[in-house]
Design a protein around this motif. Structure first.
Motif, PDB file in Angstrom:
ATOM      1  N   ALA A  15       0.831  -1.207   0.000  1.00  0.00           N
ATOM      2  CA  ALA A  15       0.000   0.000   0.000  1.00  0.00           C
ATOM      3  C   ALA A  15       0.865   1.258   0.000  1.00  0.00           C
ATOM      4  N   LEU A  16       1.907   1.270   0.823  1.00  0.00           N
ATOM      5  CA  LEU A  16       2.801   2.424   0.864  1.00  0.00           C
ATOM      6  C   LEU A  16       3.534   2.581  -0.469  1.00  0.00           C
ATOM      7  N   ALA A  48       1.125   3.945  -3.100  1.00  0.00           N
ATOM      8  CA  ALA A  48       0.839   5.365  -2.904  1.00  0.00           C
ATOM      9  C   ALA A  48       1.995   6.234  -3.380  1.00  0.00           C
ATOM     10  N   ILE A  49       3.214   5.834  -3.060  1.00  0.00           N
ATOM     11  CA  ILE A  49       4.387   6.609  -3.476  1.00  0.00           C
ATOM     12  C   ILE A  49       4.553   6.571  -4.990  1.00  0.00           C
ATOM     13  N   ILE A  55       2.308   5.953  -7.363  1.00  0.00           N
ATOM     14  CA  ILE A  55       1.219   6.665  -8.041  1.00  0.00           C
ATOM     15  C   ILE A  55       1.398   8.169  -7.905  1.00  0.00           C
ATOM     16  N   ALA A  56       1.793   8.620  -6.715  1.00  0.00           N
ATOM     17  CA  ALA A  56       1.998  10.062  -6.508  1.00  0.00           C
ATOM     18  C   ALA A  56       3.099  10.595  -7.414  1.00  0.00           C
TER      19      ALA A  56
END
Length: 98
Positions: free
Chosen positions: A45-46, A49-50, A52-53
């Motif tokens: 998940a982390l 998120a990184i 995709i950002a």
């Protein structure tokens, strides 16, 4: 007919290919580490998120700096690199088949 800015599209494509390659390299790294981690869901998940950002921020920067044709090239490069990454993963997986 709408004029096409090929140089902007190529610039966006180059940026998109580079960022997409890093995106899928990060995915491969996180999958490899998640298989050995005690909490793989948190790691994935982390990582997602990184990744995709970074992908969206770079795409936004390309669109703001070079315009919509560059954004189109960026998106097209992501699709091409994605197809290549999936194909490479299938080829590697076929080599490990029992």
């Amino acid at each position: 007919m709408i004029p096409t800015d090929w140089s902007a599209m190529m610039l966006g494509g180059a940026a998109g290919a580079a960022v997409s390659a890093l995106y899928f390299a990060g995915l491969a790294w996180s999958m490899g580490h998640a298989l050995r981690a005690r909490s793989p869901v948190a790691l994935l998940a982390l990582s997602a998120a990184i990744r995709i950002a970074i992908l969206l921020a770079a795409g936004w920067a390309v669109a703001l700096q070079a315009g919509p044709w560059a954004a189109l090239g960026y998106a097209a490069a992501f699709v091409v690199v994605r197809i290549g990454a999936i194909t490479a993963a299938k080829i590697c997986d076929a080599g490990h088949a029992p």
